[in-house]
Design an enzyme around this catalytic site. Structure first.
Site, mmCIF file in Angstrom:
data_model
loop_
_atom_site.group_PDB
_atom_site.id
_atom_site.type_symbol
_atom_site.label_atom_id
_atom_site.label_comp_id
_atom_site.label_asym_id
_atom_site.label_seq_id
_atom_site.Cartn_x
_atom_site.Cartn_y
_atom_site.Cartn_z
ATOM 1 C CG HIS A 125 -1.909 -1.069 1.241
ATOM 2 N ND1 HIS A 125 -2.826 -1.197 2.269
ATOM 3 C CD2 HIS A 125 -2.169 -2.092 0.387
ATOM 4 C CE1 HIS A 125 -3.598 -2.239 2.038
ATOM 5 N NE2 HIS A 125 -3.206 -2.801 0.901
ATOM 6 C CD GLU A 180 -2.105 4.573 2.803
ATOM 7 O OE1 GLU A 180 -3.216 5.089 2.624
ATOM 8 O OE2 GLU A 180 -1.796 3.455 2.326
ATOM 9 C CB CYS A 224 -5.634 -0.879 5.984
ATOM 10 S SG CYS A 224 -3.930 -1.351 5.578
ATOM 11 C CB CYS A 258 -1.230 1.628 6.054
ATOM 12 S SG CYS A 258 -1.108 0.820 4.433
#
Length: 170
Positions: A60, A62, A90, A93
């Site tokens: 992801h 992040e 999430c 992250c």
């Protein structure tokens, strides 16, 4: 650690950086990736140190940004930086941000608002665990702003185009 050696970003800075993160998300979408974008902004709240779009369902924006930041900057410096992201991080992250020692987070859209668009889409099996709950379980007080209502519709438009317009077929 909970002391910050500089003031928090202004509302105008938060809006500006969220819009730039959305441009990063737009570029990720142009590459056929999910439309998520993140920035790391220096303690001066102006200098963008890094940009990262989503890579895939495990890398992801992040988490990838936070991992790279932790390799390139000292924890004390990162504590006074801000991670900006288009959608609430999430659990993975948020945890990565916590361990990277990035002390501030600004996100534009809540995970719940994204879930309302994606539903049970197999490419986005959302974990219903707000980032504030992840941070609350730690020993460091990460500062969080979000969702940011003024930019929410702008940021969600990209996701509506991607998830509903293409059925996530990218």
């Amino acid at each position: 650690m909970s002391d910050f050696s500089n003031p928090d970003p202004t509302h105008e800075q938060r809006l500006r950086h969220l819009r730039r993160a959305n441009e990063v998300a737009r570029r990720a979408m142009g590459l056929g990736r999910h439309p998520f974008g993140a920035l790391l902004v220096a303690p001066d709240h102006e200098t963008v140190l890094a940009e990262q779009g989503n890579i895939d369902t495990v890398q992801h924006a992040e988490a990838t940004l936070a991992r790279h930041a932790s390799l390139n900057h000292a924890p004390g410096f990162l504590w006074n930086c801000t991670l900006y992201t288009t959608v609430e991080p999430c659990a993975m992250c948020a945890g990565t941000q916590y361990w990277a020692h990035i002390g501030r987070l600004v996100y534009g859209v809540s995970e719940a608002a994204l879930l309302a668009i994606t539903g049970a889409h197999p490419d986005n099996p959302t974990l219903d665990l707000p980032c504030r709950e992840v941070f609350a379980r730690g020993q460091k007080a990460v500062r969080v702003w979000g969702p940011v209502g003024e930019v929410e519709a702008e940021l969600l438009q990209l996701h509506q185009t991607f998830w509903l317009g293409t059925k996530g077929s990218r």
